[in-house]
Write a protein that holds these residues in place. Sequence first.
Motif, PDB file in Angstrom:
ATOM      1  N   ARG A 245       0.866  -1.175   0.000  1.00  0.00           N
ATOM      2  CA  ARG A 245       0.000   0.000   0.000  1.00  0.00           C
ATOM      3  C   ARG A 245       0.907   1.231   0.000  1.00  0.00           C
ATOM      4  O   ARG A 245       1.590   1.510   0.995  1.00  0.00           O
ATOM      5  N   GLY A 246       0.938   1.919  -1.132  1.00  0.00           N
ATOM      6  CA  GLY A 246       1.806   3.080  -1.259  1.00  0.00           C
ATOM      7  C   GLY A 246       1.014   4.351  -1.447  1.00  0.00           C
ATOM      8  O   GLY A 246      -0.088   4.347  -2.021  1.00  0.00           O
ATOM      9  N   TYR A 247       1.577   5.455  -0.970  1.00  0.00           N
ATOM     10  CA  TYR A 247       0.932   6.758  -1.100  1.00  0.00           C
ATOM     11  C   TYR A 247       1.782   7.616  -2.032  1.00  0.00           C
ATOM     12  O   TYR A 247       2.916   7.966  -1.690  1.00  0.00           O
ATOM     13  N   ALA A 248       1.230   7.915  -3.209  1.00  0.00           N
ATOM     14  CA  ALA A 248       1.995   8.614  -4.236  1.00  0.00           C
ATOM     15  C   ALA A 248       1.673  10.105  -4.226  1.00  0.00           C
ATOM     16  O   ALA A 248       0.532  10.510  -3.988  1.00  0.00           O
ATOM     17  N   GLY A 249       2.674  10.916  -4.519  1.00  0.00           N
ATOM     18  CA  GLY A 249       2.479  12.360  -4.590  1.00  0.00           C
ATOM     19  C   GLY A 249       3.793  13.067  -4.833  1.00  0.00           C
ATOM     20  O   GLY A 249       4.828  12.431  -5.065  1.00  0.00           O
ATOM     21  N   ARG A 250       3.756  14.366  -4.782  1.00  0.00           N
ATOM     22  CA  ARG A 250       4.958  15.188  -4.960  1.00  0.00           C
ATOM     23  C   ARG A 250       5.285  15.868  -3.637  1.00  0.00           C
ATOM     24  O   ARG A 250       4.409  16.481  -3.018  1.00  0.00           O
ATOM     25  N   VAL A 251       6.532  15.780  -3.225  1.00  0.00           N
ATOM     26  CA  VAL A 251       6.956  16.415  -1.970  1.00  0.00           C
ATOM     27  C   VAL A 251       6.818  17.932  -2.121  1.00  0.00           C
ATOM     28  O   VAL A 251       7.380  18.530  -3.036  1.00  0.00           O
ATOM     29  N   ALA A 252       6.052  18.541  -1.214  1.00  0.00           N
ATOM     30  CA  ALA A 252       5.804  19.983  -1.287  1.00  0.00           C
ATOM     31  C   ALA A 252       6.687  20.768  -0.337  1.00  0.00           C
ATOM     32  O   ALA A 252       6.706  21.998  -0.389  1.00  0.00           O
ATOM     33  N   GLY A 253       7.423  20.082   0.526  1.00  0.00           N
ATOM     34  CA  GLY A 253       8.304  20.784   1.452  1.00  0.00           C
ATOM     35  C   GLY A 253       9.025  19.806   2.359  1.00  0.00           C
ATOM     36  O   GLY A 253       8.562  18.686   2.598  1.00  0.00           O
ATOM     37  N   GLY A 254      10.174  20.232   2.869  1.00  0.00           N
ATOM     38  CA  GLY A 254      10.922  19.406   3.795  1.00  0.00           C
ATOM     39  C   GLY A 254      11.606  18.224   3.133  1.00  0.00           C
ATOM     40  O   GLY A 254      11.669  18.106   1.911  1.00  0.00           O
ATOM     41  N   VAL A 255      12.099  17.328   3.956  1.00  0.00           N
ATOM     42  CA  VAL A 255      12.803  16.129   3.491  1.00  0.00           C
ATOM     43  C   VAL A 255      12.165  14.905   4.147  1.00  0.00           C
ATOM     44  O   VAL A 255      11.974  14.875   5.369  1.00  0.00           O
ATOM     45  N   LEU A 256      11.827  13.914   3.346  1.00  0.00           N
ATOM     46  CA  LEU A 256      11.307  12.643   3.850  1.00  0.00           C
ATOM     47  C   LEU A 256      12.446  11.637   3.878  1.00  0.00           C
ATOM     48  O   LEU A 256      13.154  11.470   2.883  1.00  0.00           O
ATOM     49  N   LYS A 257      12.608  10.940   5.014  1.00  0.00           N
ATOM     50  CA  LYS A 257      13.658   9.935   5.125  1.00  0.00           C
ATOM     51  C   LYS A 257      13.078   8.623   5.640  1.00  0.00           C
ATOM     52  O   LYS A 257      12.137   8.621   6.441  1.00  0.00           O
ATOM     53  N   LYS A 258      13.632   7.557   5.163  1.00  0.00           N
ATOM     54  CA  LYS A 258      13.227   6.228   5.623  1.00  0.00           C
ATOM     55  C   LYS A 258      13.451   6.128   7.131  1.00  0.00           C
ATOM     56  O   LYS A 258      14.514   6.478   7.645  1.00  0.00           O
ATOM     57  N   GLY A 259      12.420   5.692   7.853  1.00  0.00           N
ATOM     58  CA  GLY A 259      12.506   5.580   9.306  1.00  0.00           C
ATOM     59  C   GLY A 259      11.990   6.787  10.062  1.00  0.00           C
ATOM     60  O   GLY A 259      11.862   6.750  11.291  1.00  0.00           O
ATOM     61  N   ASP A 260      11.679   7.876   9.355  1.00  0.00           N
ATOM     62  CA  ASP A 260      11.163   9.078  10.015  1.00  0.00           C
ATOM     63  C   ASP A 260       9.804   8.814  10.654  1.00  0.00           C
ATOM     64  O   ASP A 260       8.953   8.129  10.088  1.00  0.00           O
ATOM     65  N   GLU A 261       9.606   9.418  11.827  1.00  0.00           N
ATOM     66  CA  GLU A 261       8.291   9.390  12.453  1.00  0.00           C
ATOM     67  C   GLU A 261       7.432  10.494  11.839  1.00  0.00           C
ATOM     68  O   GLU A 261       7.860  11.650  11.768  1.00  0.00           O
ATOM     69  N   VAL A 262       6.247  10.107  11.396  1.00  0.00           N
ATOM     70  CA  VAL A 262       5.376  11.060  10.706  1.00  0.00           C
ATOM     71  C   VAL A 262       3.956  10.942  11.241  1.00  0.00           C
ATOM     72  O   VAL A 262       3.607   9.990  11.950  1.00  0.00           O
ATOM     73  N   VAL A 263       3.128  11.936  10.860  1.00  0.00           N
ATOM     74  CA  VAL A 263       1.712  11.959  11.238  1.00  0.00           C
ATOM     75  C   VAL A 263       0.892  12.109   9.966  1.00  0.00           C
ATOM     76  O   VAL A 263       1.239  12.888   9.071  1.00  0.00           O
ATOM     77  N   ALA A 264      -0.181  11.337   9.877  1.00  0.00           N
ATOM     78  CA  ALA A 264      -1.095  11.432   8.743  1.00  0.00           C
ATOM     79  C   ALA A 264      -2.236  12.381   9.107  1.00  0.00           C
ATOM     80  O   ALA A 264      -2.886  12.208  10.141  1.00  0.00           O
ATOM     81  N   LEU A 265      -2.450  13.380   8.270  1.00  0.00           N
ATOM     82  CA  LEU A 265      -3.542  14.333   8.501  1.00  0.00           C
ATOM     83  C   LEU A 265      -4.601  14.182   7.419  1.00  0.00           C
ATOM     84  O   LEU A 265      -4.276  13.874   6.268  1.00  0.00           O
ATOM     85  N   PRO A 266      -5.890  14.350   7.749  1.00  0.00           N
ATOM     86  CA  PRO A 266      -6.385  14.924   9.012  1.00  0.00           C
ATOM     87  C   PRO A 266      -6.627  13.925  10.133  1.00  0.00           C
ATOM     88  O   PRO A 266      -7.053  14.303  11.215  1.00  0.00           O
ATOM     89  N   SER A 267      -6.393  12.633   9.932  1.00  0.00           N
ATOM     90  CA  SER A 267      -6.737  11.624  10.935  1.00  0.00           C
ATOM     91  C   SER A 267      -5.922  11.774  12.214  1.00  0.00           C
ATOM     92  O   SER A 267      -6.407  11.515  13.315  1.00  0.00           O
ATOM     93  N   GLY A 268      -4.648  12.183  12.078  1.00  0.00           N
ATOM     94  CA  GLY A 268      -3.790  12.346  13.244  1.00  0.00           C
ATOM     95  C   GLY A 268      -3.072  11.089  13.674  1.00  0.00           C
ATOM     96  O   GLY A 268      -2.358  11.084  14.687  1.00  0.00           O
ATOM     97  N   PHE A 269      -3.201   9.994  12.912  1.00  0.00           N
ATOM     98  CA  PHE A 269      -2.522   8.748  13.263  1.00  0.00           C
ATOM     99  C   PHE A 269      -1.019   8.866  12.976  1.00  0.00           C
ATOM    100  O   PHE A 269      -0.610   9.430  11.966  1.00  0.00           O
ATOM    101  N   SER A 270      -0.223   8.271  13.867  1.00  0.00           N
ATOM    102  CA  SER A 270       1.236   8.317  13.726  1.00  0.00           C
ATOM    103  C   SER A 270       1.759   7.012  13.138  1.00  0.00           C
ATOM    104  O   SER A 270       1.156   5.951  13.296  1.00  0.00           O
ATOM    105  N   SER A 271       2.911   7.119  12.474  1.00  0.00           N
ATOM    106  CA  SER A 271       3.568   5.937  11.924  1.00  0.00           C
ATOM    107  C   SER A 271       5.010   6.303  11.602  1.00  0.00           C
ATOM    108  O   SER A 271       5.472   7.413  11.916  1.00  0.00           O
ATOM    109  N   LYS A 272       5.716   5.367  10.964  1.00  0.00           N
ATOM    110  CA  LYS A 272       7.068   5.622  10.485  1.00  0.00           C
ATOM    111  C   LYS A 272       7.130   5.315   8.994  1.00  0.00           C
ATOM    112  O   LYS A 272       6.389   4.456   8.496  1.00  0.00           O
ATOM    113  N   ILE A 273       8.020   6.031   8.301  1.00  0.00           N
ATOM    114  CA  ILE A 273       8.192   5.784   6.871  1.00  0.00           C
ATOM    115  C   ILE A 273       8.941   4.469   6.682  1.00  0.00           C
ATOM    116  O   ILE A 273      10.074   4.309   7.150  1.00  0.00           O
TER     117      ILE A 273
END
Length: 420
Positions: A245-273
Amino acid sequence: MDNTYLNMELLRFTTAGSVDDGKSTLIGRLLYDSKSIFEDQLSQVENSSKKRGLDHTDLALLTDGLRDEREQGITIDVAYRYFATPKRKFIIADTPGHIQYTRNMVTGASTANLALILIDARRGIVEQTCRHSFIASLLQIPHLIVCINKMDLVDYSEEVFEKIKSDYESFASKLNVQDIKFVPLSALHGDNVVNKSENMDWYEGATLLFNLENTHIASDRNHIDCRFPIQTVIRPKQDEYHDFRGYAGRVAGGVLKKGDEVVALPSGFSSKIKGIHTMDGEIDEAFSPMSVTVTLEDDIDLGRGDMIVRNNNRPDTSQEIDIMLCWFSQDSPLPRTKFTLLHANNEVKAMITKIAYKLDINTLHRKVDDLEIGMNDIMRVTLRTTKPLLKDAYTKNRLTGSAILVDNSTNDTVGAGMII
């Protein structure tokens, strides 16, 4: 292909001015004198010029590509042209000068690093000069080159040039633009476009091309605030990928790194890349403006318009949006008119709840008494959306800070704005 060419710095610039200021001729001269056109293109333009009964080659025809435009002698759409010199690659957005096509100027300027503002030396500053300059300022274009054209028609007068320069500097003192240069030129004859003019030895500055080649391009990418708007969810049907299950798009800002802790909005659920994927395989990190597919360690229900961000650095999520809006429609919006707001990969319903003020384009004074909206008005308004928008101020992020307003009844684009 030569790697030197591939690695050359790219400058995107837009042209803007009033009708018949010579934008297309200037770009044609730039292409011609920098030897950036093919012989068959030049031959075609020469033949077209002869058919029109002209005694010279009309270089404007190099950019006025559509037959109907040629017959009318005007540019009515954004014409993109590409050329390169030994120092730099360029993308030009040649936009129309007619006031009813201000929307095209907004389109052409939205990704530009630099704007050329053309002024007819005989007429000086006109309303479109002010309008286009202010839009360039609104769109955070950091560099302006004011091309005072048709100097041949005022006998290459230094006095005329200095008067227009002084008038523009007075107006531009109210704009949010740090770097403004002035070049007196004749696009028709080539004075100060690529080659120094022998007719204006009083001008000690650089030619237009020299300025274009040497303007410093600072990155307008926001590499601090992590923003990944999701365009689509990828769920392959092949058995070997049934768990993907992949989420495709264009990075609009910042840097995404494997293993980063992130939050999905608007749900607010946390995960890691879990992984970052491209057409060429998996990579360790991604940044703007890369298009990638991100996988997460947890199975989170995300869809188009949602956004992946960092927990301690989230965008604003209110339903009240203050925005500087350029109005494109001939019709004023009726009270409580419903619109669709396009933002990043999201669509929400919206309504104009308040008009704070309109701008007098010539003076940049705020008008609070006359709030009737007309075509090409620029104003500060408040929008209310049916659900929270994941947004930033335009000054922080061009991609998550801009929006387009569409009329629900006609499906026409009626406005474009910069979020405050």
